[in-house]
Design an enzyme around this catalytic site. Sequence first.
Site, PDB file in Angstrom:
ATOM      1  N   LYS A 297      52.292 107.345  75.115  1.00  0.00           N
ATOM      2  CA  LYS A 297      52.212 106.023  74.185  1.00  0.00           C
ATOM      3  C   LYS A 297      49.698 105.975  74.030  1.00  0.00           C
ATOM      4  O   LYS A 297      48.975 105.595  75.257  1.00  0.00           O
ATOM      5  CB  LYS A 297      52.885 105.201  73.034  1.00  0.00           C
ATOM      6  CG  LYS A 297      53.007 103.991  75.172  1.00  0.00           C
ATOM      7  CD  LYS A 297      53.752 102.945  74.343  1.00  0.00           C
ATOM      8  CE  LYS A 297      53.675 101.851  75.919  1.00  0.00           C
ATOM      9  NZ  LYS A 297      55.066 101.061  75.463  1.00  0.00           N
TER      10      LYS A 297
ATOM     11  N   ARG B  50      63.246  92.827  69.923  1.00  0.00           N
ATOM     12  CA  ARG B  50      62.085  93.612  69.238  1.00  0.00           C
ATOM     13  C   ARG B  50      63.039  94.727  68.644  1.00  0.00           C
ATOM     14  O   ARG B  50      63.282  94.251  68.006  1.00  0.00           O
ATOM     15  CB  ARG B  50      61.307  93.938  70.519  1.00  0.00           C
ATOM     16  CG  ARG B  50      59.448  94.652  70.068  1.00  0.00           C
ATOM     17  CD  ARG B  50      58.629  95.023  71.228  1.00  0.00           C
ATOM     18  NE  ARG B  50      58.837  95.759  71.466  1.00  0.00           N
ATOM     19  CZ  ARG B  50      58.052  96.671  72.649  1.00  0.00           C
ATOM     20  NH1 ARG B  50      56.745  95.993  72.685  1.00  0.00           N
ATOM     21  NH2 ARG B  50      58.651  97.213  73.424  1.00  0.00           N
TER      22      ARG B  50
ATOM     23  N   TYR C 247      21.910  88.068  69.202  1.00  0.00           N
ATOM     24  CA  TYR C 247      22.327  86.482  67.676  1.00  0.00           C
ATOM     25  C   TYR C 247      23.780  85.395  67.990  1.00  0.00           C
ATOM     26  O   TYR C 247      23.453  85.358  69.344  1.00  0.00           O
ATOM     27  CB  TYR C 247      23.631  87.543  67.227  1.00  0.00           C
ATOM     28  CG  TYR C 247      23.216  88.962  66.226  1.00  0.00           C
ATOM     29  CD1 TYR C 247      22.327  88.563  65.509  1.00  0.00           C
ATOM     30  CD2 TYR C 247      23.466  89.971  66.808  1.00  0.00           C
ATOM     31  CE1 TYR C 247      21.935  89.941  65.019  1.00  0.00           C
ATOM     32  CE2 TYR C 247      23.205  91.577  66.321  1.00  0.00           C
ATOM     33  CZ  TYR C 247      22.115  91.354  65.734  1.00  0.00           C
ATOM     34  OH  TYR C 247      21.892  92.724  64.648  1.00  0.00           O
TER      35      TYR C 247
ATOM     36  N   MET D 138      27.060  94.883  68.176  1.00  0.00           N
ATOM     37  CA  MET D 138      27.560  96.294  67.881  1.00  0.00           C
ATOM     38  C   MET D 138      27.989  97.230  69.329  1.00  0.00           C
ATOM     39  O   MET D 138      28.463  97.834  69.230  1.00  0.00           O
ATOM     40  CB  MET D 138      27.004  96.867  66.673  1.00  0.00           C
ATOM     41  CG  MET D 138      28.386  97.890  66.498  1.00  0.00           C
ATOM     42  SD  MET D 138      27.932  98.472  64.651  1.00  0.00           S
ATOM     43  CE  MET D 138      28.482  97.525  63.680  1.00  0.00           C
TER      44      MET D 138
END
Length: 383
Positions: free
Chosen positions: A43, A141, A272, A320
């Site tokens: 997964k 769960r 920044y 980014m």
Amino acid sequence: MATEHVQVVSRNQVRIDCRALRHNFRCIAESVGSGVEVMAMVKGDAYGHGMAETAAVLAGCGCRNFGVAELVEAVALRQAGIAERIFVLLGFLPEEADQFVHHDLTPVVFLEQDIRALSRAAAEYGREIGVHLKVDCGMGRLGLLPGDVPSFIQRIAELPGIHLAGIMAHFPEADQRQAMSTPKIFSRYQELIAGLDKGFRGIRHIANSGATLYFPEMHCDMVRAGISLYGCYPDGGTGEDVAAGARLQPAMSFATRVAQVRELPAGSGISYGHTYTTTRPTRIAVLPVGYEDGYLRDLSNRGEVLIRGRRAQVRGRICMNLCMVDVTGIGGVEVGDEAVLLGRQGDEKITADEIAGWMGTISYEVLCLFGKNNSRIYTDETR
Ligand SMILES: *Cc1c(COP(=O)(O)O)cnc(C)c1O
């Protein structure tokens, strides 16, 4: 023109060592012994390692069972040529039940609508589907409560075209060896199975990597190994204290290339928000990696990378697509040098667990982030 044929690649490369994947699978398969099967959890795009590629590598060294969250992943695995048993762990929409027949997939069930839809699909195509039942013995769960299991099994028995092939549960704290919940949940699971009046001869599976490594008495018929296959220990440790799995090897590494080297005077604000200001003349290497590449903003002023075999600290905010590291004490750093964000360089290494510590998370999330946000290359794909 010749340049049309030059393949342009990102400087940011996640490398997957197929040898490590095979090694870890064999390690786990050996430690559980020949009477116990291993389900490889692929997964989350195989925890960022690439679902189809990872499954192919593992199938090639004898893995017979794969686990995914959703039906769409299982279909993608079949389309990629994986012929082994594939478990869909998180349910499905009733109208998609016939996909289990078409692709010969193994459903994990926990709803009345699951078994009705599967029975209908099986009848329509004249086939038989073996289902695995998900029980919540204390995970809190997904699943049926133990008290609801006998009547659910009765319903499975009444419905044509399906039969009970397995009963599974899950541990919340098996990565912590001293946690009290693990033995408690395991006895609840065993009592449930022992108490079934017609008995149970299917596959029992409850162990994740934690229980696989730390609770050998809980392996049952199959273990579901995730993080250990990718070379990390579920408790964030190094495995030195685990006899069976002491040799796991991390399969993923992540590296980039230095984009610029800059000499800045004392008192220069970096990036920044100027969250870091140089306190002395400082040499900064600028790296073309940022949060878009999974190198999260949480690593601002916290992360470390390897350049020329030495550790360099992240200075200022991660952007980014860029971050800055301090290479003042590291001689000879040049544009184009390799910078390792995860993995080894020279005698040094940065592990997923170390990065997870800086980010306040677990190795699982680091692997998913790096693997899913970057192009991957696979080394040593052949045996
Ligand atoms: C993800 C998952 C596993 C594997 O867990 P690891 O800690 O990565 O070994 C096992 N069982 C279930 C139900 C899971 O969701």
